[in-house]
Write a protein that holds these residues in place. Structure first.
Motif, PDB file in Angstrom:
ATOM      1  N   LEU A   1      57.539  42.212  33.327  1.00 52.65           N
ATOM      2  CA  LEU A   1      56.266  42.852  33.018  1.00 52.65           C
ATOM      3  C   LEU A   1      56.359  44.371  33.095  1.00 52.65           C
ATOM      4  O   LEU A   1      56.849  44.920  34.089  1.00 52.65           O
ATOM      5  CB  LEU A   1      55.181  42.356  33.973  1.00 52.65           C
ATOM      6  N   PRO A   2      55.885  45.078  32.067  1.00 49.46           N
ATOM      7  CA  PRO A   2      55.850  46.542  32.133  1.00 49.46           C
ATOM      8  C   PRO A   2      54.811  47.010  33.141  1.00 49.46           C
ATOM      9  O   PRO A   2      53.885  46.270  33.510  1.00 49.46           O
ATOM     10  CB  PRO A   2      55.476  46.948  30.709  1.00 49.46           C
ATOM     11  N   GLU A   3      54.952  48.237  33.563  1.00 48.78           N
ATOM     12  CA  GLU A   3      54.079  48.766  34.608  1.00 48.78           C
ATOM     13  C   GLU A   3      52.611  48.717  34.207  1.00 48.78           C
ATOM     14  O   GLU A   3      51.739  48.442  35.044  1.00 48.78           O
ATOM     15  CB  GLU A   3      54.486  50.200  34.938  1.00 48.78           C
ATOM     16  N   GLU A   4      52.327  48.942  32.930  1.00 49.55           N
ATOM     17  CA  GLU A   4      50.924  48.950  32.515  1.00 49.55           C
ATOM     18  C   GLU A   4      50.276  47.573  32.650  1.00 49.55           C
ATOM     19  O   GLU A   4      49.057  47.475  32.827  1.00 49.55           O
ATOM     20  CB  GLU A   4      50.780  49.466  31.081  1.00 49.55           C
ATOM     21  N   GLU A   5      51.072  46.504  32.588  1.00 50.21           N
ATOM     22  CA  GLU A   5      50.511  45.169  32.800  1.00 50.21           C
ATOM     23  C   GLU A   5      50.386  44.834  34.281  1.00 50.21           C
ATOM     24  O   GLU A   5      49.512  44.064  34.683  1.00 50.21           O
ATOM     25  CB  GLU A   5      51.369  44.118  32.091  1.00 50.21           C
ATOM     26  N   LEU A   6      51.265  45.402  35.097  1.00 45.88           N
ATOM     27  CA  LEU A   6      51.187  45.172  36.539  1.00 45.88           C
ATOM     28  C   LEU A   6      50.066  45.979  37.181  1.00 45.88           C
ATOM     29  O   LEU A   6      49.464  45.556  38.170  1.00 45.88           O
ATOM     30  CB  LEU A   6      52.513  45.553  37.206  1.00 45.88           C
ATOM     31  N   SER A   7      49.780  47.131  36.626  1.00 43.62           N
ATOM     32  CA  SER A   7      48.890  48.094  37.275  1.00 43.62           C
ATOM     33  C   SER A   7      47.509  47.547  37.620  1.00 43.62           C
ATOM     34  O   SER A   7      47.039  47.737  38.747  1.00 43.62           O
ATOM     35  CB  SER A   7      48.764  49.343  36.397  1.00 43.62           C
ATOM     36  N   PRO A   8      46.819  46.838  36.713  1.00 47.07           N
ATOM     37  CA  PRO A   8      45.447  46.422  37.040  1.00 47.07           C
ATOM     38  C   PRO A   8      45.343  45.467  38.222  1.00 47.07           C
ATOM     39  O   PRO A   8      44.320  45.446  38.905  1.00 47.07           O
ATOM     40  CB  PRO A   8      44.970  45.742  35.749  1.00 47.07           C
ATOM     41  N   GLY A   9      46.387  44.670  38.476  1.00 46.86           N
ATOM     42  CA  GLY A   9      46.271  43.660  39.519  1.00 46.86           C
ATOM     43  C   GLY A   9      47.171  43.876  40.710  1.00 46.86           C
ATOM     44  O   GLY A   9      47.338  42.972  41.533  1.00 46.86           O
ATOM     45  N   THR A  10      47.771  45.071  40.835  1.00 48.93           N
ATOM     46  CA  THR A  10      48.714  45.332  41.921  1.00 48.93           C
ATOM     47  C   THR A  10      48.219  46.484  42.775  1.00 48.93           C
ATOM     48  O   THR A  10      47.877  47.548  42.238  1.00 48.93           O
ATOM     49  CB  THR A  10      50.108  45.681  41.356  1.00 48.93           C
ATOM     50  N   PRO A  11      48.151  46.325  44.097  1.00 47.16           N
ATOM     51  CA  PRO A  11      47.750  47.443  44.960  1.00 47.16           C
ATOM     52  C   PRO A  11      48.611  48.671  44.695  1.00 47.16           C
ATOM     53  O   PRO A  11      49.829  48.552  44.485  1.00 47.16           O
ATOM     54  CB  PRO A  11      47.980  46.888  46.369  1.00 47.16           C
ATOM     55  N   PRO A  12      48.018  49.859  44.676  1.00 44.41           N
ATOM     56  CA  PRO A  12      48.751  51.075  44.291  1.00 44.41           C
ATOM     57  C   PRO A  12      50.035  51.313  45.078  1.00 44.41           C
ATOM     58  O   PRO A  12      51.051  51.720  44.499  1.00 44.41           O
ATOM     59  CB  PRO A  12      47.724  52.185  44.537  1.00 44.41           C
ATOM     60  N   LYS A  13      50.019  51.080  46.391  1.00 39.91           N
ATOM     61  CA  LYS A  13      51.229  51.332  47.181  1.00 39.91           C
ATOM     62  C   LYS A  13      52.359  50.383  46.782  1.00 39.91           C
ATOM     63  O   LYS A  13      53.528  50.774  46.732  1.00 39.91           O
ATOM     64  CB  LYS A  13      50.925  51.192  48.673  1.00 39.91           C
ATOM     65  N   ILE A  14      52.006  49.141  46.491  1.00 36.49           N
ATOM     66  CA  ILE A  14      53.033  48.180  46.072  1.00 36.49           C
ATOM     67  C   ILE A  14      53.537  48.532  44.682  1.00 36.49           C
ATOM     68  O   ILE A  14      54.744  48.486  44.415  1.00 36.49           O
ATOM     69  CB  ILE A  14      52.475  46.747  46.120  1.00 36.49           C
ATOM     70  N   LEU A  15      52.640  48.911  43.784  1.00 40.49           N
ATOM     71  CA  LEU A  15      53.052  49.301  42.434  1.00 40.49           C
ATOM     72  C   LEU A  15      53.980  50.508  42.484  1.00 40.49           C
ATOM     73  O   LEU A  15      54.999  50.552  41.782  1.00 40.49           O
ATOM     74  CB  LEU A  15      51.825  49.613  41.585  1.00 40.49           C
ATOM     75  N   SER A  16      53.659  51.479  43.322  1.00 43.24           N
ATOM     76  CA  SER A  16      54.515  52.657  43.457  1.00 43.24           C
ATOM     77  C   SER A  16      55.894  52.278  43.973  1.00 43.24           C
ATOM     78  O   SER A  16      56.918  52.809  43.517  1.00 43.24           O
ATOM     79  CB  SER A  16      53.862  53.667  44.407  1.00 43.24           C
ATOM     80  N   THR A  17      55.944  51.324  44.902  1.00 43.45           N
ATOM     81  CA  THR A  17      57.230  50.901  45.461  1.00 43.45           C
ATOM     82  C   THR A  17      58.042  50.135  44.425  1.00 43.45           C
ATOM     83  O   THR A  17      59.262  50.316  44.322  1.00 43.45           O
ATOM     84  CB  THR A  17      57.000  50.041  46.718  1.00 43.45           C
ATOM     85  N   ILE A  18      57.391  49.294  43.626  1.00 41.66           N
ATOM     86  CA  ILE A  18      58.082  48.610  42.531  1.00 41.66           C
ATOM     87  C   ILE A  18      58.659  49.633  41.560  1.00 41.66           C
ATOM     88  O   ILE A  18      59.799  49.506  41.094  1.00 41.66           O
ATOM     89  CB  ILE A  18      57.120  47.645  41.801  1.00 41.66           C
ATOM     90  N   ARG A  19      57.879  50.663  41.259  1.00 43.43           N
ATOM     91  CA  ARG A  19      58.332  51.709  40.339  1.00 43.43           C
ATOM     92  C   ARG A  19      59.595  52.388  40.876  1.00 43.43           C
ATOM     93  O   ARG A  19      60.546  52.647  40.131  1.00 43.43           O
ATOM     94  CB  ARG A  19      57.221  52.738  40.141  1.00 43.43           C
ATOM     95  N   LYS A  20      59.619  52.677  42.166  1.00 47.99           N
ATOM     96  CA  LYS A  20      60.784  53.338  42.757  1.00 47.99           C
ATOM     97  C   LYS A  20      62.017  52.437  42.716  1.00 47.99           C
ATOM     98  O   LYS A  20      63.134  52.898  42.460  1.00 47.99           O
ATOM     99  CB  LYS A  20      60.470  53.759  44.192  1.00 47.99           C
TER     100      LYS A  20
END
Length: 408
Positions: free
Chosen positions: A356-375
């Motif tokens: 899943l690309p980040e834009e699909e993960l973003s709406p349903g993922t807590p920001p701190k977890i999304l940032s960690t996935i990105r890293k």
């Protein structure tokens, strides 16, 4: 069809294994992880074989089903023998085409040792004899040296292994067409040995608890879900059918670097040589790790990639990512609850990590977890290598919030 396979696991009948390694828990965790086909593990154990025979439903050529999860019949065997004045210990992963073949294999192996003693039985015979016994009972079986580089219990291990397949297995080496790289090495390390070019490099979890399923796996694109199609894809190393392996970062493996756990000493191969192979604190011999052993046998420089090599992706498991983001231990209730929310929302762990690309993960993922996935996707990691039975530590630099935690 794309299939993610984890074929090296253990049941609750193996030592030091969770009691939850049963079919219901395995099927549930396979769904959460996004694993399409699991190995059964431990088919040699009489009680586990009985359960498999009673509970699994045939689902085609060599494939069985429990609920919505598919299984292939697998086990791990241990051979211990003496040669060249040294005791050798090597483990083998076995894939079998059906329950009838497993019954034949078990019958022949029972002549060599006690199958009920452990889910991963040990035999006092040479690796060559063990391989020929399995293939004599079932020529269609696949024999794969397991976790090929760990210091103990592996075909190339520093403490009890060999320098080549031929030295280890004699005439039986010709029947081996794959090795399992293990948690402490990755394909790039194995590419440095030209002697391994003919072999497929596979990666599986060797899980002893359900949550560890899929930490390593293979990804295939098969015309059909069958034993023969999967075995053929491995044997051929066809990149159109064998797409990639999913890897642990090898530094996380508990035998990546050299060291001495009792003294807390961790050394690179170069540092070990400078200390004469002995612990600089107590003077005892160091446990020589996988990186050192690869360096000793390699005939190619670091970074060499042979033509036609199967690609790989190194991942950090989702629970570990969540633990870092929340500043909690990996096995805590808070991490597990958030994990289940994400896999329920997005379908599976591998969809989150791979697809899943980040834009699909973003709406349903807590920001701190999304940032960690990105890293993690960007490779922004700090890793302290594992050594002498101690897992490595991954740290994901956080922008703010919870203190970064060791994951092991």
């Amino acid at each position: 069809m794309r299939l993610i396979a984890d074929l090296h696991i253990h049941s609750r009948f193996s030592r030091a294994t969770s009691r939850d390694m049963d079919l219901p828990h395995l099927a549930q965790w396979a769904a959460w992880k996004g694993i399409d086909i699991l190995g059964t593990g431990d088919f040699t154990h009489p009680d586990w074989f009985r359960e498999l025979s009673q509970e699994l439903e045939p689902a085609g050529d060599g494939v069985y089903r429990y609920g919505d999860t598919y299984f292939l019949l697998t086990c791990e065997l241990s051979a211990i023998w003496s040669v060249g004045g040294r005791v050798r210990r090597v483990h083998f992963l076995i894939l079998a085409p059906d329950l009838t073949a497993v019954a034949r294999i078990n019958r022949e192996l029972s002549r060599l040792g006690n199958l009920a003693a452990d889910g991963r039985p040990t035999f006092g015979v040479s690796g060559e004899r063990l391989v020929t016994t399995v293939l004599g009972a079932c020529p269609e079986a696949v024999v794969i040296p397991a976790h090929a580089w760990t210091p103990w219990y592996s075909i190339f291990g520093a403490n009890s292994g060999f320098d080549s397949l031929e030295e280890a297995l004699g005439e039986a080496a010709q029947h081996v067409f794959a090795i399992e790289t293990g948690l402490s090495s990755d394909p790039a390390m194995n590419w440095r040995l030209s002697a391994l070019d003919r072999l497929a490099l596979v990666s599986f979890s060797d899980a002893h608890s359900p949550a560890r399923l899929g930490r390593e796996a293979c990804v295939f694109d098969l015309p059909e879900l069958s034993y023969s199609a999967l075995a053929s894809a491995i044997r051929s190393k066809d990149p159109k059918r064998f797409l990639l392996t999913i890897e642990f970062f090898p530094q996380e493996g508990k035998y990546h670097y050299d060291g001495h756990r009792a003294c807390g000493v961790i050394l690179s191969p170069k540092e070990t040589k400078a200390h004469g192979g002995r612990c600089p604190v107590c003077g005892r011999p160091l446990t020589i790790g996988v990186m050192h052993r690869v360096e000793a046998l390699a005939d190619r420089p670091e970074g060499f990639r042979p033509p036609g090599a199967i690609p790989y992706r190194s991942l950090v498991p989702l629970e570990e990512i969540i633990a870092q983001a929340l500043g909690q231990g990996r096995d805590t209730k808070g991490v597990r609850d958030e994990y289940l929310k994400l896999v329920s929302r997005f379908g599976s762990e591998f969809r989150v990590l791979l697809d899943l690309p980040e834009e699909e993960l973003s709406p349903g993922t807590p920001p701190k977890i999304l940032s960690t996935i990105r890293k993690v996707r960007a490779g922004e990691l700090q890793i302290r290598p594992g050594y002498d039975g101690v897992y490595g530590e991954i740290r994901i630099p956080l922008d703010e919030g919870p203190k970064e935690l060791s994951l092991f």
